[in-house]
Write a protein that holds these residues in place. Structure first.
Motif, mmCIF file in Angstrom:
data_model
loop_
_atom_site.group_PDB
_atom_site.id
_atom_site.type_symbol
_atom_site.label_atom_id
_atom_site.label_comp_id
_atom_site.label_asym_id
_atom_site.label_seq_id
_atom_site.Cartn_x
_atom_site.Cartn_y
_atom_site.Cartn_z
ATOM 1 N N ALA A 1 9.401 -7.267 3.332
ATOM 2 C CA ALA A 1 8.243 -6.438 3.673
ATOM 3 C C ALA A 1 8.175 -6.195 5.172
ATOM 4 O O ALA A 1 7.853 -5.088 5.632
ATOM 5 C CB ALA A 1 6.956 -7.112 3.187
ATOM 6 N N ALA A 2 8.506 -7.232 5.956
ATOM 7 C CA ALA A 2 8.495 -7.085 7.411
ATOM 8 C C ALA A 2 9.544 -6.076 7.860
ATOM 9 O O ALA A 2 9.268 -5.205 8.700
ATOM 10 C CB ALA A 2 8.730 -8.438 8.076
ATOM 11 N N LEU A 3 10.752 -6.172 7.309
ATOM 12 C CA LEU A 3 11.809 -5.229 7.677
ATOM 13 C C LEU A 3 11.449 -3.805 7.246
ATOM 14 O O LEU A 3 11.722 -2.840 7.973
ATOM 15 C CB LEU A 3 13.130 -5.655 7.042
ATOM 16 N N PHE A 4 10.827 -3.675 6.086
ATOM 17 C CA PHE A 4 10.388 -2.363 5.615
ATOM 18 C C PHE A 4 9.392 -1.754 6.593
ATOM 19 O O PHE A 4 9.509 -0.583 6.991
ATOM 20 C CB PHE A 4 9.761 -2.509 4.224
ATOM 21 N N ALA A 5 8.392 -2.542 7.017
ATOM 22 C CA ALA A 5 7.381 -2.050 7.961
ATOM 23 C C ALA A 5 8.016 -1.715 9.305
ATOM 24 O O ALA A 5 7.652 -0.709 9.946
ATOM 25 C CB ALA A 5 6.277 -3.085 8.125
ATOM 26 N N MET A 6 8.968 -2.514 9.745
ATOM 27 C CA MET A 6 9.623 -2.259 11.023
ATOM 28 C C MET A 6 10.418 -0.956 10.984
ATOM 29 O O MET A 6 10.407 -0.175 11.945
ATOM 30 C CB MET A 6 10.527 -3.440 11.384
ATOM 31 N N ASP A 7 11.116 -0.731 9.878
ATOM 32 C CA ASP A 7 11.868 0.524 9.743
ATOM 33 C C ASP A 7 10.932 1.726 9.778
ATOM 34 O O ASP A 7 11.215 2.730 10.451
ATOM 35 C CB ASP A 7 12.656 0.521 8.435
ATOM 36 N N ARG A 8 9.808 1.629 9.081
ATOM 37 C CA ARG A 8 8.857 2.735 9.059
ATOM 38 C C ARG A 8 8.200 2.933 10.425
ATOM 39 O O ARG A 8 7.916 4.066 10.836
ATOM 40 C CB ARG A 8 7.786 2.465 7.984
ATOM 41 N N ALA A 9 7.982 1.820 11.143
ATOM 42 C CA ALA A 9 7.384 1.930 12.475
ATOM 43 C C ALA A 9 8.313 2.664 13.427
ATOM 44 O O ALA A 9 7.869 3.477 14.251
ATOM 45 C CB ALA A 9 7.058 0.540 13.020
ATOM 46 N N ARG A 10 9.624 2.420 13.310
ATOM 47 C CA ARG A 10 10.586 3.119 14.157
ATOM 48 C C ARG A 10 10.595 4.618 13.865
ATOM 49 O O ARG A 10 10.918 5.430 14.734
ATOM 50 C CB ARG A 10 11.984 2.554 13.938
ATOM 51 N N GLU A 11 10.252 4.967 12.640
ATOM 52 C CA GLU A 11 10.231 6.376 12.254
ATOM 53 C C GLU A 11 8.943 7.072 12.666
ATOM 54 O O GLU A 11 8.765 8.269 12.421
ATOM 55 C CB GLU A 11 10.422 6.486 10.742
ATOM 56 N N SER B 1 0.817 -1.213 0.000
ATOM 57 C CA SER B 1 0.000 0.000 0.000
ATOM 58 C C SER B 1 0.850 1.261 0.000
ATOM 59 O O SER B 1 0.468 2.284 -0.573
ATOM 60 C CB SER B 1 -0.925 0.007 1.229
ATOM 61 N N VAL B 2 2.027 1.209 0.623
ATOM 62 C CA VAL B 2 2.899 2.379 0.713
ATOM 63 C C VAL B 2 3.774 2.514 -0.527
ATOM 64 O O VAL B 2 4.019 3.625 -1.014
ATOM 65 C CB VAL B 2 3.779 2.294 1.979
ATOM 66 N N ASP B 3 4.230 1.397 -1.028
ATOM 67 C CA ASP B 3 5.188 1.410 -2.137
ATOM 68 C C ASP B 3 4.804 0.333 -3.148
ATOM 69 O O ASP B 3 5.475 -0.697 -3.274
ATOM 70 C CB ASP B 3 6.599 1.161 -1.577
ATOM 71 N N PRO B 4 3.706 0.532 -3.887
ATOM 72 C CA PRO B 4 3.189 -0.514 -4.771
ATOM 73 C C PRO B 4 4.112 -0.852 -5.934
ATOM 74 O O PRO B 4 3.975 -1.916 -6.536
ATOM 75 C CB PRO B 4 1.865 0.083 -5.283
ATOM 76 N N GLY B 5 5.057 -0.017 -6.238
ATOM 77 C CA GLY B 5 5.949 -0.287 -7.350
ATOM 78 C C GLY B 5 7.096 -1.219 -7.017
ATOM 79 O O GLY B 5 7.861 -1.608 -7.903
ATOM 80 N N GLU B 6 7.227 -1.594 -5.743
ATOM 81 C CA GLU B 6 8.346 -2.434 -5.296
ATOM 82 C C GLU B 6 7.824 -3.781 -4.824
ATOM 83 O O GLU B 6 7.016 -3.857 -3.900
ATOM 84 C CB GLU B 6 9.097 -1.739 -4.158
ATOM 85 N N LEU B 7 8.256 -4.842 -5.463
ATOM 86 C CA LEU B 7 7.876 -6.184 -5.031
ATOM 87 C C LEU B 7 8.883 -6.672 -3.993
ATOM 88 O O LEU B 7 10.083 -6.720 -4.264
ATOM 89 C CB LEU B 7 7.849 -7.142 -6.222
#
Length: 378
Positions: A276-286, A264-270
């Motif tokens: 995906a979990a690491l991406f969400a975790m990084d964004r959660a820390r921010e 939903s945040v970055d639909p152009g990146e598979l």
């Protein structure tokens, strides 16, 4: 009462092993202390010590001076850990790690090797041998100087070190790994499942030190499980304990939460589930609230799966390992809270202290156990 060796070779061997084990277990010791510990006479201990010094298994420590001390200080001795070495290797899909340790468990060299995930089994075997050679060379040794080599690999491993089934490495099922590596290396080779070695390492050096009943959950590109009962990794009736599924990546539906968020945040990146979990975790820390909610849902889904294991097995500790454990409390706290709300006796939940080194360190510990059995056998 002190046990004298007498004339029997068996008793002499018993006394020899008793002194060597006592020396191994103590930081340093005097002859009198060793005699007490081994329950033999001081004269017998002294005779055995001379043999151990001659054969390189012991070393005499330099006597320190103490102000006001009268007389000659007692001789002190220590186990010479550098008298032998072992190697441990972890086999990942695209990365392998090798470590060499002395007989005290001190890591003296590390080497890594990157390989393609689809590497044929014959080439992967050659890469393992190459890795062992590089690690031992870094320690100033040759492979033949090792007591043994321990291998940690994904899959069901039978009692003869054969890969019965692997869903991670496509060309790995059926490989007689122990036999193949024994033919290529000049020392004994031991093979064990990677998750069992990971929980063994956590018990030795990590979050599970001093614990007896532990559940280790590996989170990353796959989900894996290691069980420790009574301080010993549990293999199961068919060496398949901890195998959680037959799908190639052994994924749980828990990843859907973070995958949906990432898309939903970055639909152009598979992204793969773990990415995906690491991406969400990084964004959660921010401070991204939607990312934090996705991570918490992911953690709760993991916890729901853990309940079916925690309830019947009653572990005192759950260790969250694998690449996603780097999230720390962001992942661990929701799991701890969920288990606390549904378990009669909620286990403590901690993040791994060993990270990506867990499997390789477990292979080292597994091989050290083998070396100690040889060293202290009567």
């Amino acid at each position: 009462m002190p046990r004298e060796s007498g004339d029997g070779s068996f008793l002499r061997r018993l006394n020899h092993v008793a002194v060597l084990r006592s020396l191994h277990d103590m930081e340093s010791a005097t002859l009198a202390g060793l005699a007490r510990q081994a329950q033999i006479s001081r004269a017998t201990a002294e005779g055995i010590m001379e043999i151990l010094l001659r054969d390189g298994w012991a070393e005499e420590l330099t006597a320190g001076s103490s102000e006001g001390q009268r007389g000659r200080p007692a001789r002190r001795f220590a186990f010479r850990a550098a008298a032998g070495h072992v190697a441990g290797v972890s086999i990942g899909a695209s990365r392998m790690v090798g470590k060499v340790a002395d007989l005290s468990g001190q890591i003296v060299a590390t080497a890594t090797e990157s390989v393609p995930a689809d590497l044929p089994s014959a080439d992967r075997l050659a890469a393992i041998v190459r890795l062992v050679e590089r690690a031992t060379a870094a320690a100033g040794l040759a492979p033949g100087d090792l007591t043994a080599v321990g291998i940690g690999t994904t899959g069901v491993i039978d009692g003869e070190g054969r890969v019965v089934k692997s869903v991670v490495l496509g060309d790995w099922t059926g490989v007689p790994l122990q036999a193949e590596l024994t033919a290529r290396l000049p020392v004994p080779v031991l093979v064990e499942n990677d998750m069992r070695l990971a929980v063994l390492a956590e018990h030795w050096l990590g979050a599970a030190r001093g614990r007896q009943n532990v559940l280790y959950l590996h989170t990353g590109s796959r989900i894996g499980l290691g069980l420790l009962f009574g301080g010993v990794p549990y293999r199961g009736s068919h060496a398949a304990a901890g195998e959680l599924g037959g799908q190639r990546s052994s994924r749980w539906a828990a990843f859907h939460h973070v995958m949906d968020y990432a898309m939903s945040v970055d639909p152009g990146e598979l992204r793969a589930p773990s990415q995906a979990a690491l991406f969400a975790m990084d964004r959660a820390r921010e401070g991204d609230e939607k990312a934090a909610a996705a991570v918490e849902s992911f953690a709760n889904a993991l916890a729901e799966g853990l309940v079916t294991l925690v309830t019947p097995l009653d572990p005192e500790l759950v260790v969250i390992g694998g690449s996603l454990a780097q999230a720390g409390e962001l992942l661990v706290e929701p799991i701890r809270r969920h288990l606390g709300g549904v378990s009669l006796y909620a286990p403590e939940v901690l993040a791994s202290e060993l990270g990506g080194d867990a499997v390789c360190l477990g292979a080292v510990r597994y091989t050290l156990n083998h070396a100690e059995r040889l060293l202290f056998s009567s």
